[in-house]
Scaffold this motif. Structure first.
Motif, PDB file in Angstrom:
ATOM      1  N   CYS A  14      57.468  -4.901  63.919  1.00  0.00           N
ATOM      2  CA  CYS A  14      56.147  -4.271  63.943  1.00  0.00           C
ATOM      3  C   CYS A  14      56.156  -2.946  64.711  1.00  0.00           C
ATOM      4  O   CYS A  14      55.236  -2.148  64.561  1.00  0.00           O
ATOM      5  CB  CYS A  14      55.106  -5.205  64.548  1.00  0.00           C
ATOM      6  N   CYS A  25      59.089  -9.357  68.604  1.00  0.00           N
ATOM      7  CA  CYS A  25      58.029  -9.822  69.501  1.00  0.00           C
ATOM      8  C   CYS A  25      57.623 -11.252  69.137  1.00  0.00           C
ATOM      9  O   CYS A  25      57.998 -11.759  68.075  1.00  0.00           O
ATOM     10  CB  CYS A  25      56.826  -8.887  69.422  1.00  0.00           C
ATOM     11  N   CYS A  28      55.847 -11.595  65.693  1.00  0.00           N
ATOM     12  CA  CYS A  28      56.737 -11.419  64.537  1.00  0.00           C
ATOM     13  C   CYS A  28      57.700 -12.601  64.427  1.00  0.00           C
ATOM     14  O   CYS A  28      58.010 -13.054  63.317  1.00  0.00           O
ATOM     15  CB  CYS A  28      57.500 -10.104  64.632  1.00  0.00           C
TER      16      CYS A  28
END
Ligand SMILES: [Zn+2]
Length: 209
Positions: A14, A25, A28
């Protein structure tokens, strides 16, 4: 090699949130579907997949294959090494990958599974050996049914310098397993002690003939 790409600590997917694991992250990571089990099994040839096919997983693999986003090799290399550590796979003597045609390699400049296998080898302190090579022309498997795929790659590979070795064989995507199986046969024919397959992604079950 490509660690500079991650210097910011941002998520590779992202590009917004801070990365938590594998340069991704938390949110994600949540969109990925981790498999963590054998997807195919033969006594001497188990195959493991890291992820199930979905939009995020496909986007990552397509980045490496078609958009020259080489950093995904590092992401998958870390995922694969982490998977081997947690499942206690091994020990292995070398990491191999499914070869690509010289033409494709010229166009792209690299072999995507080879990049990942190299990153995986680094993290497992194993040599990445380009021991598999093509012995005949192979058509692109995309769009072929299961039988056609098997025929296309039958006898297409040969292996060198694998005698007596326990091998970790890497490919990016598992569709019908025909390519991996042909590569495994080549390794065993050349005297390998064992072959364990590992792939980034298991493709959705398609209705192959
Ligand atoms: Zn993210």
């Amino acid at each position: 090699m490509v660690s500079g790409l991650f210097a910011s600590g941002d998520c590779a997917l992202c590009k917004k949130e801070a990365a938590a694991e594998f340069h991704l992250c938390e949110s994600c990571l949540d969109t990925l579907s981790f498999i963590g089990e054998e997807i195919y099994s033969e006594k001497t040839f188990p195959v493991y997949a890291l992820l199930r096919e979905n939009r995020a997983a496909s986007f990552m693999i397509e980045g490496l294959k078609f958009r020259e986003e080489r950093f995904w090799a590092q992401v998958f290399g870390e995922m694969a090494a982490d998977f081997c550590r947690h499942t206690g796979l091994g020990p292995f003597d070398a990491v191999l990958c499914v070869p690509t045609s010289a033409k494709k390699r010229r166009i792209r400049g690299y072999n995507p599974p080879g990049l990942i296998a190299g990153e995986l080898g680094l993290r497992m302190q194993l040599p990445f050996e380009e021991a598999l090579y093509l012995t005949k022309k192979v058509k692109d498997q995309i769009g072929l049914g299961a039988k056609a795929r098997a025929l296309n790659v039958r006898g297409a590979f040969a292996a060198k310098n694998v005698f007596g070795k326990h091998l970790l064989l890497f490919d990016d995507t598992y569709t019908t397993g025909a390519t991996l199986k042909a590569a495994e046969i080549a390794c065993m024919d050349a005297g390998a002690a064992s072959v364990t397959g590992i792939v980034c992604m298991k493709a959705r079950d398609v209705d192959y003939e």
